[in-house]
Design a protein around this motif. Structure first.
Motif, short mmCIF file in Angstrom:
data_model
loop_
_atom_site.label_atom_id
_atom_site.label_comp_id
_atom_site.label_asym_id
_atom_site.label_seq_id
_atom_site.Cartn_x
_atom_site.Cartn_y
_atom_site.Cartn_z
N GLU A 127 -37.22 -6.24 36.97
CA GLU A 127 -37.87 -6.44 35.79
C GLU A 127 -39.35 -6.58 36.26
OE1 GLU A 127 -37.00 -9.51 33.17
OE2 GLU A 127 -37.44 -11.06 34.67
N LYS A 128 -40.22 -6.17 35.35
CA LYS A 128 -41.56 -6.62 35.09
C LYS A 128 -41.91 -7.22 33.76
CE LYS A 128 -44.42 -3.99 38.38
NZ LYS A 128 -45.44 -2.94 38.57
N TRP B 26 -42.20 -5.87 41.09
CA TRP B 26 -41.05 -5.89 40.43
C TRP B 26 -40.08 -7.06 40.69
CZ3 TRP B 26 -39.68 -2.79 36.32
CH2 TRP B 26 -40.48 -1.61 36.26
N GLN C 286 -40.56 -6.62 28.39
CA GLN C 286 -39.99 -6.30 29.66
C GLN C 286 -40.03 -4.87 29.80
OE1 GLN C 286 -35.91 -7.21 29.30
NE2 GLN C 286 -36.00 -8.23 31.53
N GLN C 287 -40.22 -4.63 31.15
CA GLN C 287 -39.83 -3.09 31.62
C GLN C 287 -38.84 -3.44 32.82
OE1 GLN C 287 -43.98 -2.25 33.42
NE2 GLN C 287 -44.24 -0.99 31.68
N VAL C 288 -37.82 -2.57 32.61
CA VAL C 288 -36.70 -2.74 33.42
C VAL C 288 -36.42 -1.35 34.52
CG1 VAL C 288 -34.12 -2.71 33.38
CG2 VAL C 288 -35.49 -4.10 31.83
#
Length: 106
Positions: free
Chosen positions: A83-84, A54, A3-5
């Motif tokens: 998130e992504k 996103w 996860q990227q935030v």
């Protein structure tokens, strides 16, 4: 999956309003962004982040100011979390962009 935030603080409660502050967290380990490492926000508005893939998962609560405190300086209250989900792990080589492939979770 990692996860990227992205946390965007917007000028108002509208998702299309300008970004006034931001934080980025990368669960892939490809990048290590820190506070103040850029003078330019990653996006001009929350809608621009949506257009780039996103997913918005938390919007700012609309809490009216207490009478008499309408102009007090405090925390940035129009906070939006995005998130992504990307393929990869910390051990994979990075291309230096800090952005992975967006995966359709639906």
């Amino acid at each position: 999956m990692r996860q990227q935030v992205l946390v965007l603080y917007l000028a108002t409660s509208a998702v299309d309003s300008p970004v006034v502050g931001w934080s980025v967290y990368d669960g892939t380990g490809r990048t290590s962004p820190t506070t103040g490492d850029s003078d330019e926000p990653p996006y001009k508005s929350g809608v621009d982040a949506l257009r780039d893939g996103w997913r918005l998962f938390q919007a700012a609560q609309l809490i009216p100011p207490y009478p008499g405190s309408e102009y007090d300086v405090s925390f940035l209250k129009h906070e939006f979390f995005f998130e992504k989900l990307v393929e990869g792990s910390e051990s994979e080589e990075s291309d230096g962009t800090g952005v992975g492939e967006v995966v359709d979770a639906g």
